[in-house]
Design a protein around this motif. Structure first.
Motif, PDB file in Angstrom:
ATOM      1  N   GLU A  87       0.959  -1.084   0.070  1.00  0.00           N
ATOM      2  CA  GLU A  87       0.116   0.020  -0.154  1.00  0.00           C
ATOM      3  C   GLU A  87       1.037   1.246   0.158  1.00  0.00           C
ATOM      4  OE1 GLU A  87      -3.329   0.677   2.358  1.00  0.00           O
ATOM      5  OE2 GLU A  87      -3.796  -1.519   2.559  1.00  0.00           O
ATOM      6  N   VAL A  88       0.489   2.241  -0.825  1.00  0.00           N
ATOM      7  CA  VAL A  88       1.222   3.213  -1.163  1.00  0.00           C
ATOM      8  C   VAL A  88       0.198   4.643  -0.770  1.00  0.00           C
ATOM      9  CG1 VAL A  88       2.538   5.100  -2.432  1.00  0.00           C
ATOM     10  CG2 VAL A  88       2.996   2.454  -2.456  1.00  0.00           C
ATOM     11  N   SER A  89       0.132   5.407   0.041  1.00  0.00           N
ATOM     12  CA  SER A  89      -0.987   6.466   0.108  1.00  0.00           C
ATOM     13  C   SER A  89      -0.822   7.132  -1.337  1.00  0.00           C
ATOM     14  CB  SER A  89      -0.485   7.314   1.287  1.00  0.00           C
ATOM     15  OG  SER A  89       0.506   7.990   1.244  1.00  0.00           O
ATOM     16  N   SER A  90      -1.940   7.397  -1.691  1.00  0.00           N
ATOM     17  CA  SER A  90      -2.234   8.234  -2.730  1.00  0.00           C
ATOM     18  C   SER A  90      -2.784   9.816  -2.563  1.00  0.00           C
ATOM     19  CB  SER A  90      -3.056   7.393  -3.831  1.00  0.00           C
ATOM     20  OG  SER A  90      -4.219   7.261  -3.188  1.00  0.00           O
ATOM     21  N   SER A  91      -2.326  10.449  -3.552  1.00  0.00           N
ATOM     22  CA  SER A  91      -2.872  12.089  -3.377  1.00  0.00           C
ATOM     23  C   SER A  91      -4.560  11.864  -3.910  1.00  0.00           C
ATOM     24  CB  SER A  91      -2.246  12.810  -4.172  1.00  0.00           C
ATOM     25  OG  SER A  91      -2.082  12.683  -5.573  1.00  0.00           O
ATOM     26  N   SER A  92      -5.169  12.988  -3.452  1.00  0.00           N
ATOM     27  CA  SER A  92      -6.556  13.051  -3.996  1.00  0.00           C
ATOM     28  C   SER A  92      -6.594  13.170  -5.599  1.00  0.00           C
ATOM     29  CB  SER A  92      -7.354  14.195  -3.181  1.00  0.00           C
ATOM     30  OG  SER A  92      -6.389  15.458  -3.716  1.00  0.00           O
ATOM     31  N   GLU A  93      -5.536  13.593  -6.039  1.00  0.00           N
ATOM     32  CA  GLU A  93      -5.472  13.997  -7.515  1.00  0.00           C
ATOM     33  C   GLU A  93      -5.452  12.274  -8.082  1.00  0.00           C
ATOM     34  OE1 GLU A  93      -2.997  15.635 -11.175  1.00  0.00           O
ATOM     35  OE2 GLU A  93      -2.190  15.751  -9.342  1.00  0.00           O
ATOM     36  N   GLU A  94      -4.563  11.384  -7.367  1.00  0.00           N
ATOM     37  CA  GLU A  94      -4.560  10.057  -8.106  1.00  0.00           C
ATOM     38  C   GLU A  94      -5.905   9.421  -7.803  1.00  0.00           C
ATOM     39  OE1 GLU A  94       0.324   9.230  -7.309  1.00  0.00           O
ATOM     40  OE2 GLU A  94      -1.016   9.426  -5.416  1.00  0.00           O
ATOM     41  N   ARG A  95      -6.448   9.516  -6.580  1.00  0.00           N
ATOM     42  CA  ARG A  95      -7.586   8.883  -6.640  1.00  0.00           C
ATOM     43  C   ARG A  95      -8.655   9.192  -7.465  1.00  0.00           C
ATOM     44  NH1 ARG A  95      -5.873   9.744  -1.018  1.00  0.00           N
ATOM     45  NH2 ARG A  95      -7.304  11.698  -0.795  1.00  0.00           N
ATOM     46  N   ARG A  96      -8.692  10.774  -7.611  1.00  0.00           N
ATOM     47  CA  ARG A  96      -9.679  11.201  -8.530  1.00  0.00           C
ATOM     48  C   ARG A  96      -9.345  10.526 -10.034  1.00  0.00           C
ATOM     49  NH1 ARG A  96      -9.411  15.129 -12.070  1.00  0.00           N
ATOM     50  NH2 ARG A  96     -11.363  15.982 -12.862  1.00  0.00           N
ATOM     51  N   LEU A  97      -8.056  10.624 -10.317  1.00  0.00           N
ATOM     52  CA  LEU A  97      -7.653   9.919 -11.725  1.00  0.00           C
ATOM     53  C   LEU A  97      -8.129   8.318 -11.619  1.00  0.00           C
ATOM     54  CD1 LEU A  97      -4.331  11.486 -12.604  1.00  0.00           C
ATOM     55  CD2 LEU A  97      -6.605  11.802 -13.598  1.00  0.00           C
ATOM     56  N   LEU A  98      -7.958   7.606 -10.653  1.00  0.00           N
ATOM     57  CA  LEU A  98      -8.304   6.264 -10.568  1.00  0.00           C
ATOM     58  C   LEU A  98      -9.732   6.096 -10.736  1.00  0.00           C
ATOM     59  CD1 LEU A  98      -7.067   3.243 -10.447  1.00  0.00           C
ATOM     60  CD2 LEU A  98      -7.325   3.707  -7.848  1.00  0.00           C
ATOM     61  N   ALA A  99     -10.466   6.768  -9.835  1.00  0.00           N
ATOM     62  CA  ALA A  99     -11.987   6.846  -9.929  1.00  0.00           C
ATOM     63  C   ALA A  99     -12.464   7.038 -11.360  1.00  0.00           C
ATOM     64  CB  ALA A  99     -12.748   7.709  -9.021  1.00  0.00           C
ATOM     65  N   LEU A 100     -11.907   8.158 -12.104  1.00  0.00           N
ATOM     66  CA  LEU A 100     -12.189   8.276 -13.604  1.00  0.00           C
ATOM     67  C   LEU A 100     -11.917   6.924 -14.253  1.00  0.00           C
ATOM     68  CD1 LEU A 100     -10.914  12.134 -13.960  1.00  0.00           C
ATOM     69  CD2 LEU A 100     -13.366  11.409 -13.887  1.00  0.00           C
ATOM     70  N   TYR A 101     -10.761   6.789 -14.398  1.00  0.00           N
ATOM     71  CA  TYR A 101     -10.268   5.297 -14.978  1.00  0.00           C
ATOM     72  C   TYR A 101     -11.210   4.230 -14.911  1.00  0.00           C
ATOM     73  CZ  TYR A 101      -7.722   1.501 -16.456  1.00  0.00           C
ATOM     74  OH  TYR A 101      -7.192   0.368 -16.981  1.00  0.00           O
ATOM     75  N   ARG A 102     -11.480   4.105 -13.695  1.00  0.00           N
ATOM     76  CA  ARG A 102     -12.807   3.029 -13.314  1.00  0.00           C
ATOM     77  C   ARG A 102     -13.960   3.219 -13.973  1.00  0.00           C
ATOM     78  NH1 ARG A 102     -10.702   1.980  -7.326  1.00  0.00           N
ATOM     79  NH2 ARG A 102      -8.865   0.677  -7.698  1.00  0.00           N
ATOM     80  N   SER A 103     -14.390   4.512 -14.192  1.00  0.00           N
ATOM     81  CA  SER A 103     -15.630   4.711 -14.675  1.00  0.00           C
ATOM     82  C   SER A 103     -15.740   4.638 -16.193  1.00  0.00           C
ATOM     83  CB  SER A 103     -16.096   6.089 -14.232  1.00  0.00           C
ATOM     84  OG  SER A 103     -15.151   7.095 -15.092  1.00  0.00           O
ATOM     85  N   LEU A 104     -14.608   4.335 -16.737  1.00  0.00           N
ATOM     86  CA  LEU A 104     -14.545   4.302 -18.208  1.00  0.00           C
ATOM     87  C   LEU A 104     -14.882   2.959 -18.734  1.00  0.00           C
ATOM     88  CD1 LEU A 104     -10.959   5.880 -18.985  1.00  0.00           C
ATOM     89  CD2 LEU A 104     -13.467   6.944 -19.505  1.00  0.00           C
ATOM     90  N   PRO A 105     -15.538   2.688 -19.799  1.00  0.00           N
ATOM     91  CA  PRO A 105     -15.711   1.414 -20.642  1.00  0.00           C
ATOM     92  C   PRO A 105     -14.497   0.782 -20.569  1.00  0.00           C
ATOM     93  CG  PRO A 105     -16.818   3.198 -21.818  1.00  0.00           C
ATOM     94  CD  PRO A 105     -15.877   3.766 -20.813  1.00  0.00           C
ATOM     95  N   SER A 106     -14.648  -0.629 -20.674  1.00  0.00           N
ATOM     96  CA  SER A 106     -13.287  -1.422 -20.833  1.00  0.00           C
ATOM     97  C   SER A 106     -12.468  -1.209 -21.814  1.00  0.00           C
ATOM     98  CB  SER A 106     -13.652  -2.914 -20.786  1.00  0.00           C
ATOM     99  OG  SER A 106     -14.528  -3.471 -21.822  1.00  0.00           O
ATOM    100  N   GLU A 107     -13.190  -0.959 -23.203  1.00  0.00           N
ATOM    101  CA  GLU A 107     -12.261  -0.638 -24.318  1.00  0.00           C
ATOM    102  C   GLU A 107     -11.378   0.714 -24.084  1.00  0.00           C
ATOM    103  OE1 GLU A 107     -11.757  -2.502 -27.067  1.00  0.00           O
ATOM    104  OE2 GLU A 107     -12.654  -4.049 -25.929  1.00  0.00           O
ATOM    105  N   GLN A 108     -12.222   1.732 -23.359  1.00  0.00           N
ATOM    106  CA  GLN A 108     -11.308   2.887 -23.428  1.00  0.00           C
ATOM    107  C   GLN A 108     -10.217   2.704 -22.040  1.00  0.00           C
ATOM    108  OE1 GLN A 108     -14.412   5.753 -22.525  1.00  0.00           O
ATOM    109  NE2 GLN A 108     -14.357   6.340 -24.565  1.00  0.00           N
TER     110      GLN A 108
END
Length: 125
Positions: A87-108
């Motif tokens: 585990e590595v603590s992540s910044s709010s920007e990294e968490r936001r990017l990860l959330a955006l990534y996870r919301s994308l369709p699988s092809e994207q």
């Protein structure tokens, strides 16, 4: 029997036993190719059992021993090694990017993954 153990583990961890919940929660934790709704539905119906790699993710998420999840009962004997902590603590920007990534369709997601790998290779030492 695997399906029953998976359902019980989900309930024990406080999750609704629904394919959509399992798909979402699993894919949030798994860094490989996202699993489909149909695949998790087969797990919950007992038509199939996940690979060992996916079983490890499920067991970690649901706080259950992987052997117990796959086979049931108590584990007989094992080598008791401490788990590596990654585990590595992540910044709010990294968490936001990860959330955006996870919301994308699988092809994207695949495209974003390929772009990131390309950048990583280009800038690696």
């Amino acid at each position: 029997m695997f399906a029953e153990r998976l359902k019980n583990a989900m309930q024990g961890a406080g999750y609704d036993v629904r394919s959509s919940v399992l798909e979402r929660e699993f894919n949030l934790r798994y860094w490989g190719k996202p699993i489909t709704y149909q695949a998790v539905r087969r797990w919950l119906r007992g038509d199939s059992i996940p690979s060992q790699e996916k079983l490890q993710v499920l067991a970690s998420w649901l706080a259950i021993d992987p052997h117990q999840l796959r086979y049931g009962g108590e584990r007989q004997a094992s080598i008791n090694e401490p788990s590596a902590v990654w585990e590595v603590s992540s910044s709010s920007e990294e968490r936001r990017l990860l959330a955006l990534y996870r919301s994308l369709p699988s092809e994207q997601r695949k495209i974003v993954h390929e772009v990131m790998e390309t950048f990583a290779k280009a800038y690696s030492k």
